[in-house]
Design an enzyme around this catalytic site. Sequence first.
Site, PDB file in Angstrom:
ATOM      1  N   HIS A 216       0.790  -1.230   0.000  1.00  0.00           N
ATOM      2  CA  HIS A 216       0.000   0.000   0.000  1.00  0.00           C
ATOM      3  C   HIS A 216       0.821   1.278   0.000  1.00  0.00           C
ATOM      4  CE1 HIS A 216       1.042  -0.123   4.241  1.00  0.00           C
ATOM      5  NE2 HIS A 216       0.717   1.141   4.312  1.00  0.00           N
TER       6      HIS A 216
HETATM    7  C1  UD1 Z   1      -1.721   5.493   6.376  1.00  0.00           C
HETATM    8  C2  UD1 Z   1      -0.376   5.879   7.001  1.00  0.00           C
HETATM    9  C3  UD1 Z   1       0.643   4.777   6.727  1.00  0.00           C
HETATM   10  C4  UD1 Z   1       0.124   3.423   7.163  1.00  0.00           C
HETATM   11  C5  UD1 Z   1      -1.226   3.165   6.508  1.00  0.00           C
HETATM   12  C6  UD1 Z   1      -1.809   1.852   6.932  1.00  0.00           C
HETATM   13  C7  UD1 Z   1       0.157   8.275   7.025  1.00  0.00           C
HETATM   14  C8  UD1 Z   1       0.958   9.330   6.389  1.00  0.00           C
HETATM   15  N1  UD1 Z   1       0.150   7.093   6.393  1.00  0.00           N
HETATM   16  O1  UD1 Z   1      -1.553   5.423   4.979  1.00  0.00           O
HETATM   17  O2  UD1 Z   1       1.809   5.076   7.465  1.00  0.00           O
HETATM   18  O3  UD1 Z   1       1.041   2.433   6.791  1.00  0.00           O
HETATM   19  O4  UD1 Z   1      -2.116   4.233   6.875  1.00  0.00           O
HETATM   20  O5  UD1 Z   1      -3.030   1.631   6.307  1.00  0.00           O
HETATM   21  O6  UD1 Z   1      -0.436   8.507   8.055  1.00  0.00           O
HETATM   22  N2  UD1 Z   1      -9.137   5.078   2.698  1.00  0.00           N
HETATM   23  C9  UD1 Z   1     -10.341   4.431   2.729  1.00  0.00           C
HETATM   24  N3  UD1 Z   1     -10.846   4.062   3.937  1.00  0.00           N
HETATM   25  C10 UD1 Z   1     -10.208   4.301   5.111  1.00  0.00           C
HETATM   26  C11 UD1 Z   1      -8.990   4.980   5.065  1.00  0.00           C
HETATM   27  C12 UD1 Z   1      -8.458   5.344   3.859  1.00  0.00           C
HETATM   28  O7  UD1 Z   1     -10.949   4.171   1.702  1.00  0.00           O
HETATM   29  O8  UD1 Z   1     -10.739   3.937   6.176  1.00  0.00           O
HETATM   30  C13 UD1 Z   1      -8.574   5.445   1.385  1.00  0.00           C
HETATM   31  C14 UD1 Z   1      -8.862   6.875   1.008  1.00  0.00           C
HETATM   32  O9  UD1 Z   1      -9.128   6.892  -0.353  1.00  0.00           O
HETATM   33  C15 UD1 Z   1      -7.555   7.593   1.278  1.00  0.00           C
HETATM   34  C16 UD1 Z   1      -6.529   6.480   1.030  1.00  0.00           C
HETATM   35  O10 UD1 Z   1      -7.170   5.262   1.420  1.00  0.00           O
HETATM   36  O11 UD1 Z   1      -7.402   8.684   0.473  1.00  0.00           O
HETATM   37  C17 UD1 Z   1      -5.271   6.622   1.838  1.00  0.00           C
HETATM   38  O12 UD1 Z   1      -5.554   6.782   3.230  1.00  0.00           O
HETATM   39  P1  UD1 Z   1      -4.559   7.650   4.165  1.00  0.00           P
HETATM   40  O13 UD1 Z   1      -4.986   7.573   5.584  1.00  0.00           O
HETATM   41  O14 UD1 Z   1      -4.367   8.988   3.565  1.00  0.00           O
HETATM   42  O15 UD1 Z   1      -3.175   6.933   3.987  1.00  0.00           O
HETATM   43  P2  UD1 Z   1      -2.802   5.393   3.985  1.00  0.00           P
HETATM   44  O16 UD1 Z   1      -2.272   5.046   2.656  1.00  0.00           O
HETATM   45  O17 UD1 Z   1      -3.888   4.556   4.552  1.00  0.00           O
END
Ligand code: UD1
Length: 373
Positions: A216
Amino acid sequence: MKLILVAGARPNFMKIAPIIRALKAQGLKLKAMKNLEYLLVHTGQHYDYEMSKVFFEDLDIPVPDYFLGAGSGSHAEQTAKIMKGFEKVCVKEEPDIVVVVGDVNSTLACSVTAKKMNIEVAHVEAGLRSNDMTMPEEVNRIVTDAIADYLFVTEKSGVDNLLKEGKPEEKVHFVGHVMIDNLLYQVNELKKEDVSRFKSDILKKELGRYAFLTLHRPSNVDIKESFTGIAEALNEVSEEVPIIFPMHPRTRKMMDEFKIKLNKGVHILDPLGFRESLFLWKDAVMVMTDSGGLQEETTALGVPCITIRENTERPITIEMGTNILAGNKKEDILRCYREILSNPKKGKIPPLWDGKAAERIIDILMKRQNMRR
Ligand code: UD1
């Protein structure tokens, strides 16, 4: 002593669970919770059932006292939303210490907010460094460690990094790893579990021998060329060893956008809860991952691990554990895969990864606070 514990994103939940367990045990020792009060704040950085609530259920984490509902967004948007919400909580609750874990945006946002209100900050999983400033987590780690009052460290490299950066020795506490506390606890819980409730139970039986994959990181999935090369490597591997791949929402979005195709030997699942994920990876021939946590958890259970990244902030998993660093190029991933298949890496358990890190943390916090009174 009043603590606020912060959890926001998936990898935080497994680190908070053992701290709460240790706090409860400490509270019982004190007969009443009068001397020790704690609140749990969920920032809402992760919000889908599979990314958040399932972990609260699996890991026995109580319902948060506050839910900030920050949600997704750019780094600045997300961090700002968390800071605004968390400031209000701190104004109302006046905690002695804010405890943050790991390296996600919630970690950074809440530590900065607390410190600017002259509240002490404890950082659990301090000192890790990938030395890769393109990684958002590296920025989060460096900023949080720069202002934290208590630096709780999981492995020796963390101590070395913090001292090299000039942190005073009395702030640095090598306590082991709360995530391993959680893992060891959950391995036992899994033994009591009716695994037929897991959707993947049948798949696991059918496949018998399989690799387990998580992927991811933006550096792997947000860049078309990188994701395409990794997918080609996975497709080749899956012709010999099927792969089980619970897919992160970010990865699914980018796979659609880049029109990446994975062979049918790559079994794509929705994101999994902690226990179902453990149920699968603990028996895998190997784990392939770009997660920070799985690099450590595989070392703790002796499962060979290929890390699809150019660097790791957790070098003990390579020096002592079962992890090897492959980079994210197709040929390198395939070379590591063949190496692990013919000669699975055996490792040792790193010092203090013994299930007692959270107890050590609570002891240190209680002693320091008592000295102040
Ligand atoms: C975040 C953390 C990363 C961790 C990862 C685990 C930061 C900078 N990054 O990255 O260190 O390894 O979490 O998962 O804090 N989304 C959903 N549902 C959710 C959450 C996210 O659909 O419940 C989607 C959204 O489209 C969002 C994307 O995932 O834009 C990324 O989510 P985000 O929290 O920005 O970063 P992660 O890649 O999850």
